[in-house]
Write an enzyme that holds these catalytic residues in place. Sequence first.
Site, PDB file in Angstrom:
ATOM      1  N   LYS A  79       8.738  -9.549   0.758  1.00  0.00           N
ATOM      2  CA  LYS A  79       9.165  -8.453  -0.122  1.00  0.00           C
ATOM      3  C   LYS A  79      10.516  -8.799  -0.755  1.00  0.00           C
ATOM      4  CE  LYS A  79       9.774  -3.395  -0.073  1.00  0.00           C
ATOM      5  NZ  LYS A  79       9.814  -2.159   0.756  1.00  0.00           N
ATOM      6  N   SER A 159       6.965   1.835  -1.032  1.00  0.00           N
ATOM      7  CA  SER A 159       7.557   0.880  -1.943  1.00  0.00           C
ATOM      8  C   SER A 159       7.065  -0.558  -1.757  1.00  0.00           C
ATOM      9  CB  SER A 159       9.082   0.895  -1.779  1.00  0.00           C
ATOM     10  OG  SER A 159       9.469   0.400  -0.520  1.00  0.00           O
ATOM     11  N   SER A 183       7.171   3.392   3.514  1.00  0.00           N
ATOM     12  CA  SER A 183       6.979   2.313   2.536  1.00  0.00           C
ATOM     13  C   SER A 183       6.174   1.113   3.029  1.00  0.00           C
ATOM     14  CB  SER A 183       8.340   1.807   2.034  1.00  0.00           C
ATOM     15  OG  SER A 183       8.866   2.673   1.075  1.00  0.00           O
TER      16      SER A 183
END
Lengths: 496, 95
Positions: A79, A159, A183
């Site tokens: 990420k 997210s 998330s």
Amino acid sequence: MGELTTLTIAEARDRLRAGDVSAVELTEACLAEIEAAGALNAFSVTTAEIARHRAEQADDRLRTDADAPAMCGIPIGIKDLFCTRGVASQAASRILDGFRPEYESTVTQKLHDAGAVMLGKLNMDEFAMGSSNETSTYGPVVNPWRAEGSNKDLTPGGSSGGSASAVAADLCLAATGTDTGGSIRQPAAFTGIVGLKPTYGRCSRWGIVAFASSLDQAGPMTKTVRDAAIMFGAMAGHDPKDSTSADMAVPDFEAALAGDIRGKTIGLPREYRMDGMPAEIDKLWSEGAEMLRDAGAKTVDISLPHTRYALPAYYVIAPAEASSNLARYDGVRYGFRAKLEKGDGITEMYERTRAQGFGPEVQRRVMIGTYVLSAGFYDAYYRRAQRVRTLIKRDFEEAFATGVDAILTPSTPSAAFGIGDMADADPVQMYLNDVFTVTVNLAGLPGISVPAGTDASGLPLGLQLIGRPWDEAGLLNTAQVLEQAAGFVSKPAKWW
Amino acid sequence: MSIDTETARRVAKLARIEVAEADLPQLAGELSNILTFMEQLNEVDVEGVEPMTSVTPMRLKRRRDEVTDGGYPDKVLSNAPDAREGFYAVPKVVE
């Protein structure tokens, strides 16, 4: 070579050791899939050179070291919130344009040390603020899943949307995510994969771009619960560079997957049966409870009375912490600086840099955080929210004190929604996505989303299990029983 | 509690985010909606409840107060939008 990328970590580990596949082959297969999946917009950067180099090193290690770690040679995505040395790390924000960290986050360093191969950086909501991956400076991520008979683009959730799409579409074997209010778990549910948010303090936060420091935790996003156990073992552990990281031994999570939950007690919180909850979510939840009973567990109704105050408390605490953490983006030390007019001073530089560098949702949250921390409002909002947080944690403690081993809930109030569907909605509507997950962050507990079924249009739905603090081993064991009973094996039909 | 344009201007200033005058009313409206959502917290009886400061009961570790890292100003400055002669450069602060 496409089928190599569909392997789980456990399968790839075994085949790497059997010598019938190499880390270089696995890595090349993933790079080819990433190259062909531009339509998903899951990767913001591909680090092919680094990946090939690390894959060669992994193959050498596998040849010479019989005790090479399980993650050795496994290609993964990272990420964009994780700082990676020399590689763009910008939290999907314009304000970190051009930022190349001189250091490596502890979690990615641990994965590197274990021999994992970084394929690139994964798209996400800007500063991890969002539930649909639409606030990214790189543009939205597209979910590989589509509703039956439709070609409408859906969000992968957020997210960690790039992580979720990349794993679900078999662009990589697994990915890192981070979870501040849901998330990891919400995008995992939206894409039919497994996502684990560990106990607060289990994974070091050092080198991960901070959103809300008392809530942020990194965790694995994988194709199976076994893979989550394997990857999590490589990510977890004490780090002197994070003062909130727990100095506790990391158990062998994979070895804990005994497959036996007889005699365990699973709590079903009545407050999670929300008004207006779709019937299919309710049904899935009941079926999940039935599966755990069939496996020999006992289910009990429990009460977590302050559940409905979790979202408002979160939307005071998280923006407050964010407004403080994001104060560092001032156009001086790294990233983007706005062009200045003649005569502009340092205040104009700050204000214009932040106006142009932060997207609308980040600006909104920074300003809300600024307001609730400002003189005269601190007690009414921030301090009150912290007291409510104490009550939310107490609810869980009281449930666990009655002998509950884990808690079963839906992961999300719906399946994946369309890109742009929420564009005209009130921001608060988007926040409701986190209604089942946010309590877990406020209480610092471990939570995992397991794919458990589909909705009427064939889109994946997840169930969440919440565990006692530090009992990720027990939680993963229960999750694997649920995973096997649910038997979710569907894959998105390839259109990209 | 509702936020008026004047309060929105003050919050934007405190947050060091430039907001055009014409955008202030909309910003005030959005912030007000979010605050209204938060006001549900007023229903909770928090009398005698300690505010949470640490989610896990742990004592922060201590170490000797000594330099353990550093000595590489070039690396520190390598990402600065404007760095000169070993310093960050910014517009003139003092007349």
